[in-house]
Design an enzyme around this catalytic site. Structure first.
Site, mmCIF file in Angstrom:
data_model
loop_
_atom_site.group_PDB
_atom_site.id
_atom_site.type_symbol
_atom_site.label_atom_id
_atom_site.label_comp_id
_atom_site.label_asym_id
_atom_site.label_seq_id
_atom_site.Cartn_x
_atom_site.Cartn_y
_atom_site.Cartn_z
ATOM 1 N N GLY A 1 -19.402 2.250 84.915
ATOM 2 C CA GLY A 1 -18.396 1.961 85.818
ATOM 3 C C GLY A 1 -16.985 1.993 84.821
ATOM 4 O O GLY A 1 -15.930 2.413 85.202
ATOM 5 N N CYS A 2 -17.125 1.195 83.906
ATOM 6 C CA CYS A 2 -15.740 0.969 83.068
ATOM 7 C C CYS A 2 -15.383 2.218 82.168
ATOM 8 O O CYS A 2 -14.004 2.533 82.194
ATOM 9 C CB CYS A 2 -16.143 0.131 81.829
#
Length: 180
Positions: A68-69
């Site tokens: 996600g990051c």
């Protein structure tokens, strides 16, 4: 070479104390977010208050090189030119050290600035060092949040518990609306 402070934080309009016992600003539209000076990727430091005069997108994320990051950083990097046309700076912040940020940037060819809050004092001052739960296990971590700060240094928009897909494009639209 001038030594760069590890961190500093100036808190205005504080109304609570964080879990670490330091003053914490309530993040609300119209408030001034806590100022900071933090080390950045590639060396040097970024001071939030020094960026006044143009919009600032400050996004908090848990950890470099996680799915996600990584997606979030790639999406913001892909729109960097569009943000620059608006005079906006995009800054990502996580507790990862600068060396890890440097590797993350090189690996994914990121174009945005990343600052390191290794002792988590700034994310805590923003109220974003929170208890999380995964598979029944509780732990402390960064709540994925984005703050759009206007040229006047005041919070214009807040996105809490961000869902990554399409988020950077939404922030760009709000930044356009802010300067219109």
């Amino acid at each position: 070479m001038i030594p760069v402070p590890r961190y500093s934080c100036v808190i205005e309009d504080c109304t609570q104390e964080s879990k670490k016992g330091i003053p914490m600003t309530i993040l609300e539209i119209g408030n001034t977010p806590p100022d900071f000076t933090l080390p950045k990727d590639g060396g040097g430091a970024i001071t939030l208050s020094a960026l006044r005069g143009g919009p600032v997108v400050l996004y908090f994320y848990p950890k470099d090189d996680t799915s996600g990051c990584t997606q979030e950083a790639i999406e913001f990097s892909g729109l960097k030119t569009e943000f620059e046309k608006l005079g906006a700076k995009v800054i990502g912040m996580s507790p990862d050290p600068v060396k890890k940020h440097d590797k993350f940037i090189a690996k994914h060819d990121l174009k945005i600035a990343l600052v390191a809050d290794e002792d988590k004092k700034i994310v805590d001052a923003y109220g974003l060092w929170v208890e999380k739960s995964m598979y029944g296990r509780k732990y402390m971590g960064v709540e994925r949040t984005t703050i759009l700060i206007g040229a006047d240094g005041k919070i214009a928009k807040i996105w809490n518990k961000v869902k990554v897909p399409g988020h950077a494009a939404e922030v760009l639209q709000e930044t356009k609306a802010l300067i219109a």
